[in-house]
Design a protein around this motif. Structure first.
Motif, PDB file in Angstrom:
ATOM      1  N   TRP A 103      13.248   8.884   1.867  1.00  0.00           N
ATOM      2  CA  TRP A 103      12.586   7.942   0.961  1.00  0.00           C
ATOM      3  C   TRP A 103      13.387   7.833  -0.322  1.00  0.00           C
ATOM      4  O   TRP A 103      13.757   8.837  -0.900  1.00  0.00           O
ATOM      5  CB  TRP A 103      11.159   8.398   0.639  1.00  0.00           C
ATOM      6  N   VAL A 104      13.690   6.641  -0.728  1.00  0.00           N
ATOM      7  CA  VAL A 104      14.427   6.417  -1.963  1.00  0.00           C
ATOM      8  C   VAL A 104      13.596   5.518  -2.859  1.00  0.00           C
ATOM      9  O   VAL A 104      12.706   4.810  -2.410  1.00  0.00           O
ATOM     10  CB  VAL A 104      15.809   5.776  -1.687  1.00  0.00           C
ATOM     11  N   GLY A 105      13.886   5.592  -4.127  1.00  0.00           N
ATOM     12  CA  GLY A 105      13.160   4.754  -5.080  1.00  0.00           C
ATOM     13  C   GLY A 105      12.093   5.573  -5.767  1.00  0.00           C
ATOM     14  O   GLY A 105      12.382   6.513  -6.491  1.00  0.00           O
ATOM     15  N   SER A 106      10.852   5.269  -5.523  1.00  0.00           N
ATOM     16  CA  SER A 106       9.741   5.955  -6.189  1.00  0.00           C
ATOM     17  C   SER A 106       9.658   7.403  -5.711  1.00  0.00           C
ATOM     18  O   SER A 106      10.145   7.749  -4.626  1.00  0.00           O
ATOM     19  CB  SER A 106       8.422   5.234  -5.909  1.00  0.00           C
ATOM     20  N   VAL A 107       9.030   8.236  -6.519  1.00  0.00           N
ATOM     21  CA  VAL A 107       8.915   9.658  -6.178  1.00  0.00           C
ATOM     22  C   VAL A 107       8.043   9.850  -4.947  1.00  0.00           C
ATOM     23  O   VAL A 107       8.340  10.671  -4.072  1.00  0.00           O
ATOM     24  CB  VAL A 107       8.326  10.442  -7.368  1.00  0.00           C
ATOM     25  N   PHE A 108       6.983   9.044  -4.864  1.00  0.00           N
ATOM     26  CA  PHE A 108       6.034   9.190  -3.762  1.00  0.00           C
ATOM     27  C   PHE A 108       6.056   7.945  -2.881  1.00  0.00           C
ATOM     28  O   PHE A 108       5.910   6.828  -3.381  1.00  0.00           O
ATOM     29  CB  PHE A 108       4.615   9.388  -4.307  1.00  0.00           C
ATOM     30  N   PRO A 109       6.222   8.131  -1.582  1.00  0.00           N
ATOM     31  CA  PRO A 109       6.022   6.987  -0.684  1.00  0.00           C
ATOM     32  C   PRO A 109       4.619   6.423  -0.886  1.00  0.00           C
ATOM     33  O   PRO A 109       3.704   7.147  -1.269  1.00  0.00           O
ATOM     34  CB  PRO A 109       6.169   7.617   0.705  1.00  0.00           C
ATOM     35  N   PRO A 110       4.436   5.137  -0.637  1.00  0.00           N
ATOM     36  CA  PRO A 110       3.100   4.545  -0.825  1.00  0.00           C
ATOM     37  C   PRO A 110       2.069   5.173   0.098  1.00  0.00           C
ATOM     38  O   PRO A 110       2.417   5.802   1.100  1.00  0.00           O
ATOM     39  CB  PRO A 110       3.334   3.057  -0.501  1.00  0.00           C
ATOM     40  N   GLU A 111       0.813   4.982  -0.227  1.00  0.00           N
ATOM     41  CA  GLU A 111      -0.259   5.657   0.511  1.00  0.00           C
ATOM     42  C   GLU A 111      -0.242   5.349   1.996  1.00  0.00           C
ATOM     43  O   GLU A 111      -0.599   6.204   2.809  1.00  0.00           O
ATOM     44  CB  GLU A 111      -1.619   5.264  -0.089  1.00  0.00           C
TER      45      GLU A 111
END
Length: 127
Positions: A103-111
Motif C-alpha cells: 500500500w502506498v500513499g496514505s498510512v491506512f488503506p481505506p476501510e
C-alpha cells in the motif's frame, strides 16, 4: 473467516495509560496488516496504528509518540499501548485485519480494504 475480539477499554483520567488487546482466531494467515482504528461520537472512524507481518509500524499523527502497536510472537494477539492519554482520545477502538500486501500513499488503506473487524472496546478519558 477471521474473528477479532478486543478488550482492555476503560475510563481513565488524562495523562493515564491503557493497553488494549485484540485476540485473532480463525484463518489469519491471509491477513497481512493488523490495525487499530477508533471512532468518537459524531465523527468518522479513523486509523490509529497499523503493523504488517514484517513488523513495520505506522501511526496517525495524533497518536505518534504516545501509542505503540505490537503483536505477540505467534501473531495471535495485537496490542495497543496508549500513554499520556488525552480527552480527545475518547472513542470506541476497533481492531481490524487486512489482506492488502502493498500500500502506498496514505498510512491506512481505506476501510473497504480491511476484511475483518472486531466489535470494539470503549476508551473514555476524562480531564
Amino acid at each position: 473467516q477471521v474473528y477479532l475480539v478486543e478488550s482492555g477499554g476503560d475510563s481513565v483520567q488524562a495523562g493515564g495509560s491503557l493497553t488494549l488487546s485484540c485476540v485473532a482466531s480463525g484463518y489469519t494467515n491471509g491477513q497481512y496488516l493488523m490495525g487499530w482504528f477508533r471512532q468518537a461520537p459524531g465523527k468518522e472512524r479513523e486509523g490509529v496504528a497499523r503493523i504488517d507481518k514484517e513488523g513495520s509500524r505506522r501511526y496517525s499523527d495524533s497518536v505518534k509518540g504516545r501509542f505503540t502497536i505490537s503483536q505477540d510472537d505467534a501473531k495471535v494477539t495485537l496490542y495497543l499501548q496508549m500513554n499520556n492519554l488525552k480527552p480527545e482520545d475518547t472513542a470506541m477502538y476497533y481492531c481490524a485485519a487486512s489482506s492488502v500486501r502493498s500500500w502506498v500513499g496514505s498510512v491506512f488503506p481505506p476501510e473497504n480494504e480491511w476484511n475483518y473487524w472486531g466489535q470494539g472496546t470503549q476508551v473514555t478519558v476524562s480531564s
